[in-house]
Structure formats: structure tokens, C-alpha cells
Design a protein around this motif. Structure first.
Motif, PDB file in Angstrom:
ATOM      1  N   ALA A  30     -11.764  -5.684 -18.787  1.00 21.99           N
ATOM      2  CA  ALA A  30     -11.923  -6.991 -18.144  1.00 21.99           C
ATOM      3  C   ALA A  30     -11.406  -7.016 -16.714  1.00 21.99           C
ATOM      4  O   ALA A  30     -11.824  -7.852 -15.909  1.00 21.99           O
ATOM      5  N   VAL A  31     -10.509  -6.103 -16.356  1.00 20.70           N
ATOM      6  CA  VAL A  31      -9.956  -6.078 -15.005  1.00 20.70           C
ATOM      7  C   VAL A  31     -11.010  -5.556 -14.036  1.00 20.70           C
ATOM      8  O   VAL A  31     -11.583  -4.486 -14.232  1.00 20.70           O
ATOM      9  N   THR A  32     -11.269  -6.323 -12.994  1.00 21.47           N
ATOM     10  CA  THR A  32     -12.337  -5.967 -12.049  1.00 21.47           C
ATOM     11  C   THR A  32     -11.814  -5.185 -10.848  1.00 21.47           C
ATOM     12  O   THR A  32     -12.597  -4.623 -10.089  1.00 21.47           O
ATOM     13  N   ILE A  33     -10.513  -5.144 -10.642  1.00 22.85           N
ATOM     14  CA  ILE A  33      -9.935  -4.396  -9.516  1.00 22.85           C
ATOM     15  C   ILE A  33     -10.079  -2.898  -9.787  1.00 22.85           C
ATOM     16  O   ILE A  33     -10.033  -2.452 -10.929  1.00 22.85           O
ATOM     17  N   ASP A  34     -10.258  -2.133  -8.711  1.00 28.98           N
ATOM     18  CA  ASP A  34     -10.406  -0.685  -8.865  1.00 28.98           C
ATOM     19  C   ASP A  34      -9.205  -0.098  -9.591  1.00 28.98           C
ATOM     20  O   ASP A  34      -8.047  -0.405  -9.272  1.00 28.98           O
ATOM     21  N   THR A  35      -9.499   0.761 -10.561  1.00 28.09           N
ATOM     22  CA  THR A  35      -8.438   1.391 -11.338  1.00 28.09           C
ATOM     23  C   THR A  35      -7.720   2.426 -10.489  1.00 28.09           C
ATOM     24  O   THR A  35      -8.357   3.306  -9.899  1.00 28.09           O
ATOM     25  N   PRO A  36      -6.390   2.357 -10.399  1.00 20.51           N
ATOM     26  CA  PRO A  36      -5.641   3.348  -9.611  1.00 20.51           C
ATOM     27  C   PRO A  36      -5.647   4.705 -10.308  1.00 20.51           C
ATOM     28  O   PRO A  36      -5.824   4.783 -11.530  1.00 20.51           O
ATOM     29  N   PRO A  37      -5.460   5.786  -9.568  1.00 19.62           N
ATOM     30  CA  PRO A  37      -5.425   7.108 -10.193  1.00 19.62           C
ATOM     31  C   PRO A  37      -4.123   7.332 -10.944  1.00 19.62           C
ATOM     32  O   PRO A  37      -3.116   6.662 -10.687  1.00 19.62           O
ATOM     33  N   VAL A  38      -4.149   8.256 -11.876  1.00 19.64           N
ATOM     34  CA  VAL A  38      -2.906   8.677 -12.538  1.00 19.64           C
ATOM     35  C   VAL A  38      -2.019   9.331 -11.484  1.00 19.64           C
ATOM     36  O   VAL A  38      -2.443  10.266 -10.794  1.00 19.64           O
ATOM     37  N   SER A  39      -0.812   8.837 -11.338  1.00 14.58           N
ATOM     38  CA  SER A  39       0.051   9.352 -10.270  1.00 14.58           C
ATOM     39  C   SER A  39       1.517   9.461 -10.668  1.00 14.58           C
ATOM     40  O   SER A  39       2.340   9.915  -9.878  1.00 14.58           O
ATOM     41  N   ILE A  40       1.861   9.036 -11.883  1.00  3.78           N
ATOM     42  CA  ILE A  40       3.243   9.149 -12.362  1.00  3.78           C
ATOM     43  C   ILE A  40       3.218  10.033 -13.601  1.00  3.78           C
ATOM     44  O   ILE A  40       2.653   9.660 -14.628  1.00  3.78           O
ATOM     45  N   PHE A  41       3.811  11.202 -13.474  1.00  3.24           N
ATOM     46  CA  PHE A  41       3.707  12.233 -14.507  1.00  3.24           C
ATOM     47  C   PHE A  41       5.065  12.524 -15.128  1.00  3.24           C
ATOM     48  O   PHE A  41       6.112  12.367 -14.493  1.00  3.24           O
ATOM     49  N   GLU A  42       5.020  12.986 -16.362  1.00  2.00           N
ATOM     50  CA  GLU A  42       6.215  13.562 -16.976  1.00  2.00           C
ATOM     51  C   GLU A  42       6.363  14.996 -16.474  1.00  2.00           C
ATOM     52  O   GLU A  42       5.408  15.765 -16.479  1.00  2.00           O
ATOM     53  N   ILE A  43       7.545  15.336 -16.021  1.00  2.00           N
ATOM     54  CA  ILE A  43       7.806  16.679 -15.503  1.00  2.00           C
ATOM     55  C   ILE A  43       7.705  17.692 -16.639  1.00  2.00           C
ATOM     56  O   ILE A  43       8.305  17.498 -17.700  1.00  2.00           O
ATOM     57  N   PRO A  44       6.938  18.786 -16.463  1.00  2.00           N
ATOM     58  CA  PRO A  44       6.837  19.811 -17.516  1.00  2.00           C
ATOM     59  C   PRO A  44       8.194  20.411 -17.874  1.00  2.00           C
ATOM     60  O   PRO A  44       9.109  20.454 -17.045  1.00  2.00           O
ATOM     61  N   ARG A 106      -0.594  -9.854 -15.261  1.00  7.16           N
ATOM     62  CA  ARG A 106      -2.042  -9.756 -15.045  1.00  7.16           C
ATOM     63  C   ARG A 106      -2.466  -8.337 -14.655  1.00  7.16           C
ATOM     64  O   ARG A 106      -3.606  -7.952 -14.843  1.00  7.16           O
ATOM     65  N   PHE A 107      -1.520  -7.567 -14.119  1.00  2.09           N
ATOM     66  CA  PHE A 107      -1.845  -6.217 -13.654  1.00  2.09           C
ATOM     67  C   PHE A 107      -1.381  -5.119 -14.606  1.00  2.09           C
ATOM     68  O   PHE A 107      -1.518  -3.939 -14.297  1.00  2.09           O
ATOM     69  N   VAL A 108      -0.820  -5.502 -15.743  1.00  5.26           N
ATOM     70  CA  VAL A 108      -0.314  -4.503 -16.689  1.00  5.26           C
ATOM     71  C   VAL A 108      -1.389  -3.492 -17.110  1.00  5.26           C
ATOM     72  O   VAL A 108      -1.110  -2.291 -17.200  1.00  5.26           O
ATOM     73  N   PRO A 109      -2.645  -3.925 -17.367  1.00  2.22           N
ATOM     74  CA  PRO A 109      -3.672  -2.913 -17.691  1.00  2.22           C
ATOM     75  C   PRO A 109      -3.835  -1.864 -16.600  1.00  2.22           C
ATOM     76  O   PRO A 109      -4.055  -0.680 -16.900  1.00  2.22           O
ATOM     77  N   LEU A 110      -3.728  -2.260 -15.338  1.00  2.72           N
ATOM     78  CA  LEU A 110      -3.808  -1.304 -14.240  1.00  2.72           C
ATOM     79  C   LEU A 110      -2.544  -0.449 -14.162  1.00  2.72           C
ATOM     80  O   LEU A 110      -2.617   0.747 -13.862  1.00  2.72           O
ATOM     81  N   ILE A 111      -1.409  -1.062 -14.433  1.00  2.00           N
ATOM     82  CA  ILE A 111      -0.145  -0.327 -14.388  1.00  2.00           C
ATOM     83  C   ILE A 111      -0.138   0.793 -15.420  1.00  2.00           C
ATOM     84  O   ILE A 111       0.337   1.906 -15.151  1.00  2.00           O
ATOM     85  N   ARG A 112      -0.680   0.500 -16.605  1.00  3.68           N
ATOM     86  CA  ARG A 112      -0.753   1.535 -17.637  1.00  3.68           C
ATOM     87  C   ARG A 112      -1.542   2.749 -17.149  1.00  3.68           C
ATOM     88  O   ARG A 112      -1.234   3.887 -17.501  1.00  3.68           O
ATOM     89  N   GLU A 113      -2.579   2.500 -16.351  1.00  2.00           N
ATOM     90  CA  GLU A 113      -3.448   3.577 -15.880  1.00  2.00           C
ATOM     91  C   GLU A 113      -2.734   4.525 -14.928  1.00  2.00           C
ATOM     92  O   GLU A 113      -3.214   5.632 -14.676  1.00  2.00           O
ATOM     93  N   CYS A 114      -1.614   4.108 -14.385  1.00  2.00           N
ATOM     94  CA  CYS A 114      -0.898   4.934 -13.411  1.00  2.00           C
ATOM     95  C   CYS A 114      -0.115   6.069 -14.064  1.00  2.00           C
ATOM     96  O   CYS A 114       0.328   6.993 -13.369  1.00  2.00           O
ATOM     97  N   TYR A 115       0.066   6.007 -15.386  1.00  2.00           N
ATOM     98  CA  TYR A 115       0.902   6.990 -16.091  1.00  2.00           C
ATOM     99  C   TYR A 115       0.034   7.994 -16.842  1.00  2.00           C
ATOM    100  O   TYR A 115      -1.066   7.657 -17.299  1.00  2.00           O
ATOM    101  N   ASP A 116       0.551   9.198 -16.978  1.00  4.34           N
ATOM    102  CA  ASP A 116      -0.218  10.245 -17.662  1.00  4.34           C
ATOM    103  C   ASP A 116       0.049  10.264 -19.164  1.00  4.34           C
ATOM    104  O   ASP A 116      -0.270  11.233 -19.845  1.00  4.34           O
ATOM    105  N   PHE A 117       0.634   9.198 -19.686  1.00  2.77           N
ATOM    106  CA  PHE A 117       0.824   9.079 -21.135  1.00  2.77           C
ATOM    107  C   PHE A 117       0.577   7.638 -21.538  1.00  2.77           C
ATOM    108  O   PHE A 117       0.720   6.711 -20.730  1.00  2.77           O
ATOM    109  N   TYR A 118       0.181   7.415 -22.783  1.00  2.00           N
ATOM    110  CA  TYR A 118      -0.077   6.062 -23.281  1.00  2.00           C
ATOM    111  C   TYR A 118       1.227   5.422 -23.745  1.00  2.00           C
ATOM    112  O   TYR A 118       2.023   6.048 -24.452  1.00  2.00           O
TER     113      TYR A 118
END
Length: 508
Positions: A30-44, A106-118
Motif C-alpha cells: 500500500a505504500v506508494t513511496i519508493d522503497t529504500p534499498p537494504v542498507s543496514i546489515f548484520e555484520i558477518p 506510517r513509514f514502518v513498512p519502508l523502515i523494515r525494508e532497510c534491514y537485511d533481516f525480517y
């Protein structure tokens, strides 16, 4: 916090999980704003194993990765509340939930997209978490720009500790109705903590992912070049080399249990000392191979020079005129620099390795590999200090330890980068000098003899075993025993050749 790990609870049924997934997917669509790329990772784990404290915050835990870490939560939660109250009072705002939490939600769905884990926490939990941590971070950036910063700056730079910029922008707009002060505060913080000179060119703030990303782009884009696609490869071992090494090790183990095999073991030790690459390359990662600073200066007559401030790691180059020069950017190294450098490199590699679209280079990673290659001793650091290429209060020995303590990259670029071209030029000039050419020729001759020596060791070991068996069965005067003694005598001559006295003592 229990809600962050509900799926791991054995009493957590299938239906709640399905409902949560269905709800999350619907809200994200439902969010119409462009989805940000994954950019916050867990360090290996392999990077954390090198130096855990460089990647795990020591005082400030931000975001879902570290906010609820017990040792950080109990120490920081009240300080975060104090910061929130200070900001609200400054801007004469009272309803934190309505003014900030609901807007962030309102931006939580986009915030979730920033992380490399669910993350299976509900939207309200994440909204409160990010509203508190986001306002705390803005408060710290403001305090830092006004010289009132007292928290550990390194914690704010760590990759796992990042807060998506969309959260900070939303809070900043709610406070002031604009984002201008946010960018200037982030730039001041990055400039104060960066190892390198930041680009003076305008960084597209709309494309920035978080604080660490702003610093990274400001460093790498100091003199922009076309990025090159990168492929990662496994640090595997050549099967042929592996088979030869296994054979040699088997011979060593075999000879070790045979009486009278000391000459064999001494020859093997000689081979290992002369040809360490035969037994050590299995644990050596691929890296940029280049002579050290002192070797280049001594053998080639190379002079290292400082690049202008508007040029960075992409502009490292070699110039061959009457005097050969290699130009490098300024790097300032202080007590907290290793944490910054490690997280920048980790971010670059994870970003390149996890994108489906490509277009990310590994310029900073290659630079670190290059510095690991040219810095072998404190003498190398001293030479670079004299040319103002290295600055800061770390000692020469600490700088050597810093660069050589960072694990080498396992990468292969589809195109040859400018830095790789510079390394190839340095190696070509170095290898073409008469002294090094003669040395390499001798080494090749020794290497060519290694196969024969290994074969001879195997045969000699077998002969010793035959000798021991025939001594027990047939005695000393049988024909096979005579042959065994003959070959044993030849083996002793070989042992004297390798390990016997040299110089005047050899005449006696």
C-alpha cells in the motif's frame, strides 16, 4: 523484549504468524513511496571474530539490533528519555506520541525494508522504538555540532547501529518543518570523525540511507569516477596444489615413525623454509600484491606524494617521469579510527554483495588492501608520515597493526580498477630492476627443484623402510640390504650437501 522473538516461542502458533505476514505484506504494498534499498546489515561472524568491539556498540544501542541489549538498555534508556524531553521542551511540543510516533508509524513498512533481516515486531513497537532512537540521534548530532557531545561517537558510526534516514527526516520535519539542519549536522559529524577528506561536491541527500552511508559516499565520491561491477569469489584452493601439499604432509607423517629418518625430516624442514608458499598459501587470502613503501623507495627510487584535498582514493596513481611518483590521499588515524574504517569497509562489501541491481564498486576495500600491502613495518609508516600522507596521533607501530589486522578481501573485479592499474605499474617497475630480476630468477630455479626434492624424499623414505624390514628378516649381507645401504649412503651425501658445514670448516 519478547515481541521481537515471538516466532521462536514454541507456543507461538502458525495462524498469528500468517496473520502478521499477511498484514505486513499488505501495508508494504500500500505504500506508494519508493522503497529504500537494504542498507543496514548484520555484520558477518568472521568479521566479528577479528575484532568484536569494533562492530558491537559499547554504550549506545540504536534500532532493533541493539536497542534492547540488556547491558545497553539499562545504561541508556533514561538518557534517551532525557534527550527526548529536552528536544520537546526546546520546540515547545508535548504530545510525543501524536507528533512523532504516529508519523513514524506510517513509514514502518519502508523502515523494515532497510534491514537485511525480517523483524516480526508489530508496527506500534517499531514506531515507538524508532521515534525514541531517532530523536535521540538528532539531539546528539545537534549537540555534537555545538561542541557539547559527550557520548561515544564510534557507536553512532557502527553499521548495525544505524537509523534509516527516512526516520530522521520525518522527525526533523515535525520539529522544524524542514531538513536543512539535519544534513548540515550529519556533515559536521562525519567531517569530524572521517579518516579521509570528504567531497566538497553536493551529495544527493535524497539518496542517502543513513549516517554511515553519508560518510561513505562523501569519502568515495571525492572525485567521482564510474563505479565498476564486482563479483565475489570463494577463497578456494587450487586442487592440484592441495593434492601436492597433502602428499608432502603424508610423507612427513610417514617418515616421522621410521627409525633413522632424521636426515629425511631435516631435508623436509629445509624445503619448508625455502618454499613457504608450498605449505602456507592455503591460509592466505587473495590480496593486492605490491612491495612495501620502503622497498619501493629503496629499490625503485619511488617517491610518495600527497594528493590534493579535492581528490581521494579513486585518484591514487603512479607517474613515471625523471623521478617516479605515487600519489596517495591523506588519511588521519586516531584512537577511534579503526572502528570507523572497519565499519565503512564492511558496509561497502555487504552493500556490493547484497544488491541485485549492481553498480556498486569496492574502491575503499581495495584501498585498504593496498595499504595492507605497502605497509609492512613502522619504517613504511614513517616514510608516509614524512610526506604528510598519514596524519593523526596513532604511533607508527599501531598503524602497522591496524592495517595488517583487517582481514583481506576475497573479491575479483570484472573490470580493472584504476588502483589495480597503479599496482600493476608499480609491480612492473619493481620487478624489472636488475636486482629483483636476478632474485626472482634464482627463486624460480629453487621452485623448479622443489618437485624433484619432494619426489626424492618420498623414494628415500621408502628405502629406509625397506632397510629396516630387511635388517629384521634377512640380516646385513643380503643383496637387497646391500642396495639399501648404497642408497642410504647417497642419501647421506645429499644431507651433507644441504646441511653440511660451509666455508673453511668444509675443508676438514
Amino acid at each position: 523484549m519478547a515481541s521481537l522473538n515471538q516466532f521462536l516461542n514454541p507456543n507461538y502458533g502458525e495462524k498469528p504468524w500468517v496473520e502478521q505476514i499477511s498484514k505486513t505484506l499488505k501495508t508494504q504494498i500500500a505504500v506508494t513511496i519508493d522503497t529504500p534499498p537494504v542498507s543496514i546489515f548484520e555484520i558477518p561472524k568472521n568479521l566479528k571474530a577479528e575484532k568484536l568491539e569494533a562492530y558491537i556498540p559499547q554504550q549506545i544501542g540504536l534500532g532493533p539490533n541493539h536497542h534492547f541489549q540488556p547491558e545497553l538498555y539499562h545504561r541508556m534508556e533514561q538518557k534517551k528519555f532525557t534527550a527526548v524531553k529536552r528536544v520537546l521542551k526546546l520546540h515547545q511540543m508535548e504530545d510525543f506520541e501524536q507528533e512523532f510516533v504516529e508519523k513514524v508509524k506510517r513509514f514502518v513498512p519502508l523502515i523494515r525494508e532497510c534491514y537485511d533481516f525480517y523483524n516480526d515486531a508489530d508496527d506500534s513497537t517499531l514506531a515507538w522504538l524508532f521515534a525514541i532512537d531517532g530523536m535521540f540521534l538528532i539531539d546528539q548530532m545537534y549537540a555534537y555540532s555545538n561542541h557539547g557531545f559527550s557520548m561515544k561517537a564510534n557507536d553512532l558510526i557502527m553499521l548495525e547501529n544505524q537509523i534509516p534516514l527516512i526516520v530522521l527526516k520525518e522527525i526533523q520535519k515535525a520539529l522544524l518543518g524542514q531538513e536543512d539542519f539535519l544534513e548540515s549536522n550529519l556533515r559536521f559529524f562525519c567531517k569530524s570523525n572521517s579518516l579521509f577528506v570528504l567531497s566538497e561536491e553536493h551529495i544527493d541527500f535524497n539518496r542517502v540511507n543513513h549516517l554511515l552511508d553519508y560518510m561513505y559516499n562523501s569519502i568515495v565520491n571525492n572525485e567521482t569516477l564510474v563505479p565498476r561491477k564486482v563479483n565475489f569469489k570463494n577463497s578456494g584452493i587450487d586442487p592440484k596444489k592441495e593434492a601436492k601439499l597433502e602428499l608432502l604432509e603424508a610423507v612427513i607423517r610417514f617418515a616421522g615413525v621410521i627409525p633413522g629418518a632424521q636426515p629425511i625430516l631435516q631435508i623436509i624442514e629445509f624445503v619448508k623454509q625455502k618454499f613457504p608458499q608450498m605449505t602456507e598459501r592455503r591460509t592466505t587470502a587473495e590480496e593486492i600484491k605490491v612491495p612495501s613503501v620502503s622497498e619501493l623507495c629503496k629499490v625503485v627510487g619511488l617517491e610518495f606524494r600527497l594528493l590534493p584535498k579535492n581528490e581521494g582514493i579513486r585518484n591514487i596513481n603512479f607517474v613515471q617521469e625523471k623521478v617516479r611518483h605515487c600519489y596517495l590521499p591523506l588519511v588521519t588515524l586516531n584512537s577511534e579510527s579503526e572502528v570507523v574504517l572497519r565499519n565503512l569497509v564492511a558496509y561497502e562489501k555487504l552493500l556490493a554483495n547484497n544488491t541485485f541491481m549492481g553498480g556498486y564498486g569496492l574502491e575503499l576495500t581495495e584501498y585498504v588492501d593496498f595499504m595492507c600491502g605497502i605497509i609492512d613495518s613502522a619504517k613504511d609508516v614513517k616514510l608516509l608520515r614524512e610526506q604528510k600522507i598519514i596524519d593523526g596521533d596513532l604511533s607508527d607501530e599501531e598503524i602497522v597493526k591496524l592495517f595488517n589486522g583487517i582481514g583481506k578481501s576475497h573479491l575479483r573485479m570484472t573490470g580493472e580498477s584504476e588502483l589495480r592499474k597503479t599496482v600493476a605499474q608499480l609491480n612492473m617497475v619493481y620487478e624489472s630492476t636488475p636486482r629483483i630480476w636476478v632474485q626472482r630468477t634464482i627463486e624460480k630455479q629453487f621452485l623448479a627443484s622443489a618437485k624433484f626434492i619432494t619426489f626424492l624424499i618420498s623414494i628415500s623414505t621408502a628405502l629406509i623402510l625397506i632397510r629396516e624390514v630387511y635388517l629384521k628378516v634377512y640380516g646385513l649381507n643380503s643383496l637387497p640390504m646391500i642396495l639399501a645401504r648404497f642408497f642410504q649412503a647417497k642419501l647421506n651425501h645429499l644431507h651433507i650437501f644441504f646441511f653440511g658445514p660451509r666455508g673453511p670448516k668444509a675443508i676438514n
